[in-house]
Design a protein around this motif. Sequence first.
Motif, PDB file in Angstrom:
ATOM      1  N   ILE A   1      46.656  42.334  17.893  1.00  0.00           N
ATOM      2  CA  ILE A   1      47.163  41.033  18.306  1.00  0.00           C
ATOM      3  C   ILE A   1      47.745  40.344  17.068  1.00  0.00           C
ATOM      4  O   ILE A   1      47.073  40.255  16.038  1.00  0.00           O
ATOM      5  N   ASP A   2      48.967  39.856  17.185  1.00  0.00           N
ATOM      6  CA  ASP A   2      49.632  39.170  16.072  1.00  0.00           C
ATOM      7  C   ASP A   2      48.931  37.835  15.820  1.00  0.00           C
ATOM      8  O   ASP A   2      48.819  37.004  16.722  1.00  0.00           O
ATOM      9  N   MET A   3      48.454  37.645  14.601  1.00  0.00           N
ATOM     10  CA  MET A   3      47.715  36.433  14.243  1.00  0.00           C
ATOM     11  C   MET A   3      48.557  35.167  14.452  1.00  0.00           C
ATOM     12  O   MET A   3      48.022  34.080  14.647  1.00  0.00           O
ATOM     13  N   ARG A   4      49.856  35.311  14.413  1.00  0.00           N
ATOM     14  CA  ARG A   4      50.724  34.138  14.573  1.00  0.00           C
ATOM     15  C   ARG A   4      50.821  33.687  16.024  1.00  0.00           C
ATOM     16  O   ARG A   4      51.188  32.535  16.289  1.00  0.00           O
ATOM     17  N   HIS A   5      50.490  34.566  16.964  1.00  0.00           N
ATOM     18  CA  HIS A   5      50.732  34.272  18.378  1.00  0.00           C
ATOM     19  C   HIS A   5      49.479  34.303  19.249  1.00  0.00           C
ATOM     20  O   HIS A   5      49.468  33.696  20.323  1.00  0.00           O
ATOM     21  N   GLY A   6      48.443  35.026  18.848  1.00  0.00           N
ATOM     22  CA  GLY A   6      47.255  35.141  19.676  1.00  0.00           C
ATOM     23  C   GLY A   6      47.486  36.040  20.887  1.00  0.00           C
ATOM     24  O   GLY A   6      48.483  36.761  20.970  1.00  0.00           O
ATOM     25  N   VAL A   7      46.556  36.016  21.833  1.00  0.00           N
ATOM     26  CA  VAL A   7      46.673  36.833  23.045  1.00  0.00           C
ATOM     27  C   VAL A   7      47.720  36.214  23.958  1.00  0.00           C
ATOM     28  O   VAL A   7      47.627  35.039  24.322  1.00  0.00           O
ATOM     29  N   LYS A   8      48.731  37.004  24.310  1.00  0.00           N
ATOM     30  CA  LYS A   8      49.805  36.522  25.184  1.00  0.00           C
ATOM     31  C   LYS A   8      49.671  37.153  26.563  1.00  0.00           C
ATOM     32  O   LYS A   8      48.904  38.101  26.760  1.00  0.00           O
ATOM     33  N   ALA A   9      50.439  36.628  27.503  1.00  0.00           N
ATOM     34  CA  ALA A   9      50.381  37.135  28.877  1.00  0.00           C
ATOM     35  C   ALA A   9      50.669  38.627  28.932  1.00  0.00           C
ATOM     36  O   ALA A   9      50.074  39.352  29.739  1.00  0.00           O
ATOM     37  N   VAL A  10      51.553  39.105  28.057  1.00  0.00           N
ATOM     38  CA  VAL A  10      51.922  40.523  28.067  1.00  0.00           C
ATOM     39  C   VAL A  10      50.742  41.421  27.676  1.00  0.00           C
ATOM     40  O   VAL A  10      50.717  42.604  27.999  1.00  0.00           O
ATOM     41  N   ASP A  11      49.747  40.858  26.990  1.00  0.00           N
ATOM     42  CA  ASP A  11      48.560  41.634  26.612  1.00  0.00           C
ATOM     43  C   ASP A  11      47.572  41.781  27.773  1.00  0.00           C
ATOM     44  O   ASP A  11      46.701  42.657  27.747  1.00  0.00           O
ATOM     45  N   ALA A  12      47.682  40.913  28.774  1.00  0.00           N
ATOM     46  CA  ALA A  12      46.681  40.855  29.834  1.00  0.00           C
ATOM     47  C   ALA A  12      46.540  42.176  30.579  1.00  0.00           C
ATOM     48  O   ALA A  12      45.429  42.603  30.906  1.00  0.00           O
ATOM     49  N   GLU A  13      47.675  42.856  30.839  1.00  0.00           N
ATOM     50  CA  GLU A  13      47.622  44.093  31.621  1.00  0.00           C
ATOM     51  C   GLU A  13      46.854  45.189  30.884  1.00  0.00           C
ATOM     52  O   GLU A  13      46.034  45.894  31.472  1.00  0.00           O
ATOM     53  N   ILE A  14      47.106  45.332  29.592  1.00  0.00           N
ATOM     54  CA  ILE A  14      46.423  46.384  28.834  1.00  0.00           C
ATOM     55  C   ILE A  14      44.930  46.075  28.715  1.00  0.00           C
ATOM     56  O   ILE A  14      44.092  46.975  28.810  1.00  0.00           O
ATOM     57  N   LEU A  15      44.574  44.803  28.544  1.00  0.00           N
ATOM     58  CA  LEU A  15      43.146  44.440  28.459  1.00  0.00           C
ATOM     59  C   LEU A  15      42.442  44.701  29.787  1.00  0.00           C
ATOM     60  O   LEU A  15      41.317  45.224  29.811  1.00  0.00           O
ATOM     61  N   ALA A  16      43.108  44.379  30.883  1.00  0.00           N
ATOM     62  CA  ALA A  16      42.525  44.633  32.205  1.00  0.00           C
ATOM     63  C   ALA A  16      42.403  46.139  32.458  1.00  0.00           C
ATOM     64  O   ALA A  16      41.411  46.607  33.044  1.00  0.00           O
ATOM     65  N   LEU A  17      43.390  46.893  32.016  1.00  0.00           N
ATOM     66  CA  LEU A  17      43.356  48.348  32.177  1.00  0.00           C
ATOM     67  C   LEU A  17      42.184  48.954  31.407  1.00  0.00           C
ATOM     68  O   LEU A  17      41.487  49.845  31.914  1.00  0.00           O
ATOM     69  N   LEU A  18      41.945  48.468  30.219  1.00  0.00           N
ATOM     70  CA  LEU A  18      40.820  48.957  29.418  1.00  0.00           C
ATOM     71  C   LEU A  18      39.491  48.610  30.086  1.00  0.00           C
ATOM     72  O   LEU A  18      38.557  49.412  30.078  1.00  0.00           O
ATOM     73  N   ASP A  19      39.415  47.431  30.675  1.00  0.00           N
ATOM     74  CA  ASP A  19      38.212  47.070  31.439  1.00  0.00           C
ATOM     75  C   ASP A  19      37.985  48.059  32.576  1.00  0.00           C
ATOM     76  O   ASP A  19      36.883  48.595  32.751  1.00  0.00           O
ATOM     77  N   ARG A  20      39.043  48.307  33.355  1.00  0.00           N
ATOM     78  CA  ARG A  20      38.928  49.190  34.516  1.00  0.00           C
ATOM     79  C   ARG A  20      38.602  50.622  34.105  1.00  0.00           C
ATOM     80  O   ARG A  20      37.909  51.341  34.826  1.00  0.00           O
ATOM     81  N   SER A  21      39.101  51.029  32.939  1.00  0.00           N
ATOM     82  CA  SER A  21      38.872  52.391  32.456  1.00  0.00           C
ATOM     83  C   SER A  21      37.548  52.529  31.723  1.00  0.00           C
ATOM     84  O   SER A  21      37.184  53.631  31.309  1.00  0.00           O
ATOM     85  N   ALA A  22      36.830  51.419  31.564  1.00  0.00           N
ATOM     86  CA  ALA A  22      35.556  51.400  30.828  1.00  0.00           C
ATOM     87  C   ALA A  22      35.718  51.956  29.413  1.00  0.00           C
ATOM     88  O   ALA A  22      34.866  52.679  28.915  1.00  0.00           O
ATOM     89  N   VAL A  23      36.847  51.610  28.798  1.00  0.00           N
ATOM     90  CA  VAL A  23      37.095  51.990  27.410  1.00  0.00           C
ATOM     91  C   VAL A  23      36.791  50.782  26.525  1.00  0.00           C
ATOM     92  O   VAL A  23      37.412  49.726  26.677  1.00  0.00           O
ATOM     93  N   THR A  24      35.821  50.934  25.637  1.00  0.00           N
ATOM     94  CA  THR A  24      35.512  49.850  24.719  1.00  0.00           C
ATOM     95  C   THR A  24      36.711  49.575  23.827  1.00  0.00           C
ATOM     96  O   THR A  24      37.282  50.495  23.249  1.00  0.00           O
ATOM     97  N   PHE A  25      37.114  48.305  23.767  1.00  0.00           N
ATOM     98  CA  PHE A  25      38.236  47.975  22.889  1.00  0.00           C
ATOM     99  C   PHE A  25      37.825  46.873  21.919  1.00  0.00           C
ATOM    100  O   PHE A  25      36.992  46.019  22.221  1.00  0.00           O
TER     101      PHE A  25
END
Length: 217
Positions: free
Chosen positions: A135-159
Amino acid sequence: MNMLPFPETPAPEDEAREKGRLLFAGPVTFVKGVVAMSGLPPADRVEVCFAGRSNVGKSSLINALTGRKTLARASNTPGRTQEINYFALGEERYMVDLPGYGYAEAPVAIVAKWQALLKSYLAGRQTLRRAFVLIDMRHGVKAVDAEILALLDRSAVTFQVVLTKADKINRAEREATLAQVRGALAKHPAAYPELVVTSSEKGEGIVTLRAIIAGLE
């Protein structure tokens, strides 16, 4: 005692620091670029992957970790990395560079193909021990990151979130970004409860991240 949710990872102890140094001081080689699941190398060792939206500084971070300036090719063209790129850390680890996401310049069909490969990899790679989401420190978590974070949750992959480009902002901006990221991660059960703050240019967080990767079993 730090009671903040998602605190910054503390500096590693001497033993962990040395383990990380030795891992990345050894041979680091490019194995292959993969465009389909059938092309993945044998799942015979622990692997970690790096994910992040385009131009988040992923190539620069990989180069900083390995101490090799051109191992991962950096580019100002969003979506340049079109493959899952495998690097071997000696014979005991794979380090995997995933295609960037959130790019607008690539054709829709190409983006769809990359996204499908990304999803298949994250859901189906049993030797994957941790995904590092940049995550870019200048911008923080953006909407475009939401899909990958949700995918990792669903895949039970620790991130674990790795904040990049920390040298580009001041202390107040840094604290504001950390607060925003902590709030966003509270919604994700697969999120590892520590953050790593890095600067590829200044070397901040590199020793810590090396130690984390070397310590995964």
